[in-house]
Design an enzyme around this catalytic site. Sequence first.
Site, short mmCIF file in Angstrom:
data_model
loop_
_atom_site.label_atom_id
_atom_site.label_comp_id
_atom_site.label_asym_id
_atom_site.label_seq_id
_atom_site.Cartn_x
_atom_site.Cartn_y
_atom_site.Cartn_z
CG HIS A 22 33.32 41.48 36.88
ND1 HIS A 22 32.98 42.64 37.00
CD2 HIS A 22 33.66 41.35 35.52
CE1 HIS A 22 33.35 43.53 35.96
NE2 HIS A 22 33.66 42.81 34.93
CD GLU A 23 34.43 38.39 32.90
OE1 GLU A 23 33.79 38.54 32.10
OE2 GLU A 23 35.36 39.41 33.28
CG HIS A 26 30.46 41.08 31.45
ND1 HIS A 26 29.83 42.58 31.50
CD2 HIS A 26 31.51 41.26 32.11
CE1 HIS A 26 30.78 43.23 32.02
NE2 HIS A 26 31.69 42.58 32.70
#
Length: 398
Positions: A22-23, A26
């Site tokens: 997920h990170e 980003h």
Amino acid sequence: MTDVLIIILSTVFVLSVVVTIHELGHYWAARACGVAIDCFSLGFGPPLVSWRDKHGVEWRIASIPLGGYVRFLGDENAASVPDQDNLEAMRASIVAREGQGAESRYFHFKPVWQRAIIAVAGPVSNFVLAILIMAVFLVMIGTPRSTPVVTSVERGSAAEAAGFRPGDTILKADSRKIESFQTLQNYIGLRANLAVDFTVKRDGREVHLRATPRLIETTDRFSGRTKVSRLGIGNAGMTHLKRSTVLGAVPDATVEVWGMIKTIGFYLGRLVTGQLPADQISGLIGIGHTAGAVTKASAEGAPNVATMALRVFVSSMLLIASLSVSIGFMNLLPIPVLDGGHLLMYAYEAVAKRPLRADFQAAGFRAGLALILGFMLFAAWNDLNRYDVFKFIGGLFT
């Protein structure tokens, strides 16, 4: 003690993979948009290990391995709230300190569409991870399928009341075509206390039946004490594994993941509207229990260490795929502090041609944080009740 260790290790592994992907979503989106990144942390709290790469990014493995974040240059915290209410003052400060044009490296001065891409990249990465895992699974192993033929009807069940008989072949549930018994189970599993119209084939002709699945409390090793939607029919037909071709794996996996997303949305909608009891909400403790139970079940009966490791790996990856979809979906909810909350604010900025006032943003983030923390506490309370922790503690004093 061994069970507790398995739960802890399984939980840390599963969550670490999902959060890291997920990170990284980003992170890579920010890099592509030219945003300077200060820190990438796996976990919260003091760093256990840290290093800086050639781009000046500090990479951390922190002491509390239950989450993570990407912090952009100039952020006071990981939620990407502007450092100052007045962005022009912030711009002037950056220019005075670093020179003209330096502000273009800062997240808050990127075009709103780039900030939106960076925000949505995290959940999208979760969905992509799930698709890739499912694609490999569909090619290498396949999904179990059996014909949707009723072989038994439970006495006193919703199916008996509706008139189901052994030998019925279920063709449709509402307007949904039923291709396998597993498809039927998934459909019924979300529709406790909802009337469902069935089309079945009986003695060469179509028969229409209406049944309302009932919410039944049950206990299993993976979910503990929980409530499930049950129609009351059995299927003892031959089960086979349906595999995808290499070329068809990604499209098939995408369909599977999209189905999971719709399932979560439908289930959440029924919870919010009070159609399902709120005690079914589960949190970190539930994830840990499920992860540990999956690991133990996969390891049982393995003839050797290699087989055991393979089974545990495959089952863990499937759990990661499921959890990744859930986390991706939840992060898109329009709640401040979540990615969906950022997207909502960017949508306002795009329409109003100016950012939302800083005090409104701050109030929204405080409210969102309170909502998330309240949800986590409520979920933890449910989990403690589900696994009879309070009964166990009470028994120590009686």
